[in-house]
Design a protein around this motif. Structure first.
Motif: not given
Length: 228
Positions: A185-190, A195-196, A201-202, A222-223
């Motif tokens: 989700v972070k990679y493809f959507k955001l 590295e981010n 984390g938990y 990020l925004d």
């Protein structure tokens, strides 16, 4: 084996409070389980529950969750996710005196994207977790082993948006899952770089919310990003 990740519960609470301050009244939150036990035997991975600090962290997240939102809980079927959801419930109810709906297990929060667990585990041991996920995102792992990562991200996002649309004002869908469900989700959507995107984390989270009939997702890095 003892693997330590950063505790992100305060980031998650701050993210929710920030959205409330912007006038958002419904949030769908995909959140990683709390701190957990580990084993040197990868076959025991599904059975590793929360450790004692992790239990307290989950309880505290519920305890300090903004009272303007009532959690509606969902989780993966893994014990550590069920434990996390239960303890968030327990922490929230101890200060709010509200009875929450029972946690609902959903396959979208499980590792449904692992198609061949034996081969995937062997590859993971050989390359290490970070390289394995990068290879997955670069689509160099056959789909007979791991479902296409973009399809995975779409399926998880669709689930989160559906939960958002089911909410009433003043509710938050709190969906407890695994870091590997949050990574795509972070990679493809955001649009986060490796590295981010591979930092979850938990009790880290991505929040989905609606403004003016438009759906957005936001994380601590990020925004908000509009979700098409």
């Amino acid at each position: 084996m003892e693997t330590k990740y950063k505790l992100r519960s305060q980031h998650t609470i701050d993210l929710v409070r920030d959205l409330l301050g912007q006038g958002v009244d419904r949030i769908s939150l995909i959140i990683r389980h709390s701190d957990r036990q580990y084993s040197d035997n990868p076959r025991l991975e599904p059975f590793m529950g929360l450790n004692d600090p992790g239990k307290q962290y989950a309880f505290d997240l519920g305890k300090f969750f903004p009272l303007d939102l009532t959690p509606v809980l969902f989780s993966s079927h893994f014990g550590r996710c069920i434990e996390t959801a239960y303890l968030i419930d327990k922490g929230f109810t101890c200060v709010s005196n509200k009875d929450l709906p029972h946690n609902t297990i959903n396959t979208a929060l499980t590792p449904f994207y692992v198609k061949d667990i034996i081969t995937a585990t062997n590859m993971l041991i050989k390359t290490g977790s970070t390289q394995f996920v990068k290879d997955w995102f670069d689509k160099t792992i056959d789909e007979s082993i791991m479902l296409d990562p973009e399809v995975t991200a779409n399926r998880i996002t669709d689930f989160m948006v559906s939960r958002l649309k089911d909410l009433s004002p003043g509710q938050a869908a709190v969906c407890v899952t695994h870091d590997w469900n949050i990574f795509p989700v972070k990679y493809f959507k955001l649009g986060l770089p490796h590295e981010n995107a591979l930092d979850a984390g938990y009790l880290d989270a991505v929040a989905f919310f609606e403004k003016g009939d438009r759906i957005f997702a936001a994380a601590r890095q990020l925004d908000p990003v509009e979700i098409s």
